[in-house]
Design a protein around this motif. Structure first.
Motif, PDB file in Angstrom:
ATOM      1  N   LYS A  31      43.682  44.551  44.644  1.00  0.00           N
ATOM      2  CA  LYS A  31      44.844  43.761  45.060  1.00  0.00           C
ATOM      3  C   LYS A  31      44.619  42.279  44.780  1.00  0.00           C
ATOM      4  CE  LYS A  31      47.036  46.645  48.505  1.00  0.00           C
ATOM      5  NZ  LYS A  31      47.361  46.861  49.905  1.00  0.00           N
ATOM      6  N   GLU A  32      43.391  41.801  45.014  1.00  0.00           N
ATOM      7  CA  GLU A  32      43.062  40.399  44.738  1.00  0.00           C
ATOM      8  C   GLU A  32      43.171  40.087  43.246  1.00  0.00           C
ATOM      9  OE1 GLU A  32      39.141  39.542  46.195  1.00  0.00           O
ATOM     10  OE2 GLU A  32      39.650  40.090  48.253  1.00  0.00           O
ATOM     11  N   ALA A  33      42.892  41.066  42.421  1.00  0.00           N
ATOM     12  CA  ALA A  33      42.894  40.861  40.969  1.00  0.00           C
ATOM     13  C   ALA A  33      44.252  41.163  40.341  1.00  0.00           C
ATOM     14  CB  ALA A  33      41.823  41.747  40.325  1.00  0.00           C
ATOM     15  N   GLN A  34      45.261  41.372  41.137  1.00  0.00           N
ATOM     16  CA  GLN A  34      46.601  41.718  40.643  1.00  0.00           C
ATOM     17  C   GLN A  34      47.008  40.777  39.517  1.00  0.00           C
ATOM     18  OE1 GLN A  34      47.193  44.562  41.637  1.00  0.00           O
ATOM     19  NE2 GLN A  34      49.351  44.750  41.380  1.00  0.00           N
ATOM     20  N   GLY A  35      47.416  41.350  38.403  1.00  0.00           N
ATOM     21  CA  GLY A  35      47.863  40.557  37.271  1.00  0.00           C
ATOM     22  C   GLY A  35      46.763  40.232  36.268  1.00  0.00           C
ATOM     23  N   ASP A  36      45.526  40.416  36.658  1.00  0.00           N
ATOM     24  CA  ASP A  36      44.395  40.133  35.772  1.00  0.00           C
ATOM     25  C   ASP A  36      43.756  41.468  35.379  1.00  0.00           C
ATOM     26  OD1 ASP A  36      42.133  39.302  34.449  1.00  0.00           O
ATOM     27  OD2 ASP A  36      41.458  37.933  36.025  1.00  0.00           O
ATOM     28  N   GLN A  37      44.264  42.044  34.288  1.00  0.00           N
ATOM     29  CA  GLN A  37      43.822  43.379  33.897  1.00  0.00           C
ATOM     30  C   GLN A  37      42.340  43.437  33.561  1.00  0.00           C
ATOM     31  OE1 GLN A  37      46.324  45.276  31.078  1.00  0.00           O
ATOM     32  NE2 GLN A  37      48.110  45.176  32.379  1.00  0.00           N
ATOM     33  N   LYS A  38      41.816  42.386  32.971  1.00  0.00           N
ATOM     34  CA  LYS A  38      40.390  42.372  32.639  1.00  0.00           C
ATOM     35  C   LYS A  38      39.554  42.490  33.919  1.00  0.00           C
ATOM     36  CE  LYS A  38      36.936  39.795  30.072  1.00  0.00           C
ATOM     37  NZ  LYS A  38      36.659  38.622  29.251  1.00  0.00           N
ATOM     38  N   ARG A  39      39.952  41.767  34.936  1.00  0.00           N
ATOM     39  CA  ARG A  39      39.232  41.811  36.213  1.00  0.00           C
ATOM     40  C   ARG A  39      39.399  43.170  36.895  1.00  0.00           C
ATOM     41  NH1 ARG A  39      40.604  37.703  40.829  1.00  0.00           N
ATOM     42  NH2 ARG A  39      39.357  38.668  42.439  1.00  0.00           N
ATOM     43  N   TRP A  41      39.853  46.088  35.412  1.00  0.00           N
ATOM     44  CA  TRP A  41      38.997  47.058  34.725  1.00  0.00           C
ATOM     45  C   TRP A  41      37.531  46.807  35.043  1.00  0.00           C
ATOM     46  CZ3 TRP A  41      40.299  51.578  33.354  1.00  0.00           C
ATOM     47  CH2 TRP A  41      41.608  51.842  32.989  1.00  0.00           C
ATOM     48  N   SER A  42      37.151  45.569  35.231  1.00  0.00           N
ATOM     49  CA  SER A  42      35.779  45.254  35.609  1.00  0.00           C
ATOM     50  C   SER A  42      35.460  45.876  36.970  1.00  0.00           C
ATOM     51  CB  SER A  42      35.586  43.746  35.647  1.00  0.00           C
ATOM     52  OG  SER A  42      34.326  43.431  36.146  1.00  0.00           O
TER      53      SER A  42
END
Length: 154
Positions: A31-39, A41-42
């Motif tokens: 949820k914190e990484a919403q919008g950051d697909q690279k993050r 997938w990490s």
């Protein structure tokens, strides 16, 4: 005997609590990484089970057993090339495409039809959690636990 049963009960309770905490942790991270697909997938890859890949050293063929790498590669290629035709032969005739011209055009296209978040949720819920991971190596239980966080980016 009662002590062993009590131990099992506490062990199972602890396992359940740990799984729930892990599920919540990764759900929050995604949820914190919403919008950051690279993050995203990490985060998913952090929890992915790594598998030891072993080379196939020998294989049974029609002529016996072989250890020759080229023969093994050719046998596997032949087998996997046949699987599609074998599966297609099992499909009842009424499900086959009647307009082969249209079918050929669709099959050769890279166009993907849009899907909705509810369709993605539906397919994620239908996954079998104990099933083996797919080619991406992501366990199904990760997908089922974070489906609400993943449906938007997908």
């Amino acid at each position: 005997m009662a002590l062993k049963e009590q131990y099992k009960k506490y062990r199972n309770t602890l396992t359940k609590i740990l799984k729930q905490a892990k599920r919540e942790y990764y759900k929050d991270k995604i949820k914190e990484a919403q919008g950051d697909q690279k993050r995203i997938w990490s985060i998913i890859n952090q929890n992915r089970l790594t598998r030891i890949k072993k080379n196939i050293e020998r294989i049974k063929t029609q002529d016996g057993t072989t250890e020759d790498e080229l023969t093994i590669a050719n046998e596997l290629n032949t087998r996997f090339a046949q699987i599609g035709n074998e599966l297609a032969a099992r499909i009842p005739r009424e499900h086959h495409a009647t307009n082969t011209k249209t079918y050929k055009r669709i099959r050769e296209s890279l166009f993907s039809t849009p899907v909705t978040e509810s369709e993605i949720r539906k397919y994620i819920k239908e996954l079998n959690p104990p099933a083996a991971t797919g080619p991406d190596g992501i366990p199904t239980n990760i997908l089922t636990n974070v489906d609400d966080s993943l449906t938007g980016p997908l």
